[in-house]
Design an enzyme around this catalytic site. Structure first.
Site, mmCIF file in Angstrom:
data_model
loop_
_atom_site.group_PDB
_atom_site.id
_atom_site.type_symbol
_atom_site.label_atom_id
_atom_site.label_comp_id
_atom_site.label_asym_id
_atom_site.label_seq_id
_atom_site.Cartn_x
_atom_site.Cartn_y
_atom_site.Cartn_z
ATOM 1 C CE LYS A 98 -3.881 -2.333 2.241
ATOM 2 N NZ LYS A 98 -4.970 -2.217 3.238
ATOM 3 C CE1 TYR B 177 -9.193 -3.234 -0.314
ATOM 4 C CE2 TYR B 177 -8.393 -1.267 -1.405
ATOM 5 C CZ TYR B 177 -8.165 -2.389 -0.623
ATOM 6 O OH TYR B 177 -6.900 -2.648 -0.146
ATOM 7 C CG ASN C 89 -3.573 -2.713 6.632
ATOM 8 O OD1 ASN C 89 -3.415 -2.304 5.482
ATOM 9 N ND2 ASN C 89 -4.569 -3.515 6.957
ATOM 10 C CG HIS D 262 -5.217 -6.276 -0.379
ATOM 11 N ND1 HIS D 262 -6.423 -6.369 0.259
ATOM 12 C CD2 HIS D 262 -5.311 -7.050 -1.484
ATOM 13 C CE1 HIS D 262 -7.230 -7.164 -0.455
ATOM 14 N NE2 HIS D 262 -6.565 -7.587 -1.516
ATOM 15 C CD GLU E 102 -8.458 -9.055 -4.071
ATOM 16 O OE1 GLU E 102 -9.313 -8.726 -3.232
ATOM 17 O OE2 GLU E 102 -7.327 -9.477 -3.762
HETATM 18 P P1 CMP Z 1 -7.335 -4.920 3.066
HETATM 19 O O1 CMP Z 1 -6.793 -6.289 3.252
HETATM 20 O O2 CMP Z 1 -6.728 -4.064 2.031
HETATM 21 O O3 CMP Z 1 -8.908 -5.032 2.770
HETATM 22 C C1 CMP Z 1 -9.829 -4.055 3.173
HETATM 23 C C2 CMP Z 1 -9.187 -2.956 3.914
HETATM 24 O O4 CMP Z 1 -10.051 -2.113 4.607
HETATM 25 C C3 CMP Z 1 -8.312 -3.539 4.995
HETATM 26 O O5 CMP Z 1 -7.191 -4.137 4.446
HETATM 27 C C4 CMP Z 1 -8.036 -2.317 5.857
HETATM 28 O O6 CMP Z 1 -6.903 -1.593 5.429
HETATM 29 C C5 CMP Z 1 -9.293 -1.521 5.620
HETATM 30 N N1 CMP Z 1 -10.075 -1.507 6.844
HETATM 31 C C6 CMP Z 1 -10.673 -2.512 7.446
HETATM 32 N N2 CMP Z 1 -11.308 -2.100 8.546
HETATM 33 C C7 CMP Z 1 -11.106 -0.790 8.618
HETATM 34 C C8 CMP Z 1 -11.510 0.202 9.509
HETATM 35 N N3 CMP Z 1 -12.279 -0.090 10.564
HETATM 36 N N4 CMP Z 1 -11.101 1.446 9.272
HETATM 37 C C9 CMP Z 1 -10.356 1.743 8.176
HETATM 38 N N5 CMP Z 1 -9.950 0.829 7.284
HETATM 39 C C10 CMP Z 1 -10.319 -0.421 7.512
#
Ligand code: CMP
Length: 140
Positions: free
Chosen positions: A9, A49, A112, A115, A126
């Protein structure tokens, strides 16, 4: 053999963590079968998404994911989807286990760092989002 879609990311690319993150996957036996650096538009991030469309974080997540370049890749290995999710750790870095990518590098739930596809059905959608068939070079 299974394939999964991984993205590094914007927070990972910005902090120069591309090599470190790929190394962790490779050290765990996963093979890179495709790799590219791209910058998603807001519309492309929304399309990627789309399953989270009704979630309260959808707008923030897609704004963030289009805020800077990302690195997308396809990894291959036995049980690659589950394996990648274990190596990444929990969505919230504060809850991720020691040694996982999100524990090591994640900032918060949104930033984070990585993904990974959450199921074979997600991977099947994807992978073609980023790569055409001829860009996928089988590991062996
Ligand atoms: P990802 O694996 O990219 O898939 C969905 C993403 O939504 C997840 O990682 C997080 O980065 C994001 N996400 C999930 N829960 C939250 C939340 N409560 N607030 C903000 N982002 C979120």
């Amino acid at each position: 053999m299974e394939r999964t879609l991984v993205m590094i990311k914007p927070d990972g690319v910005e902090r120069n963590l591309v090599g470190k993150v790929i190394s962790i996957f490779e050290e765990n036996g996963l093979k890179v079968v495709a790799l590219k650096k791209v910058r998603l538009s807001k519309k492309q991030a929304e399309a990627f998404y789309i399953v989270h469309k009704e979630r309260p974080f959808y707008d923030s997540l897609t704004t963030y994911m289009s805020s800077g370049p990302i690195v997308a890749m396809v990894l291959e290995g036995e049980n690659a989807i589950k394996k990648v999710r274990e190596i990444m750790g929990a969505t919230d870095p504060a809850e991720a286990k020691e040694g996982t990518i999100r524990k090591l590098f994640g900032i918060d739930k949104e930033k984070n760092t990585v993904h990974g596809s959450d199921s074979p059905e997600s991977a099947a959608k994807e992978i073609p989002f980023f790569f055409s068939e001829f860009e996928l070079i089988a590991a062996e």
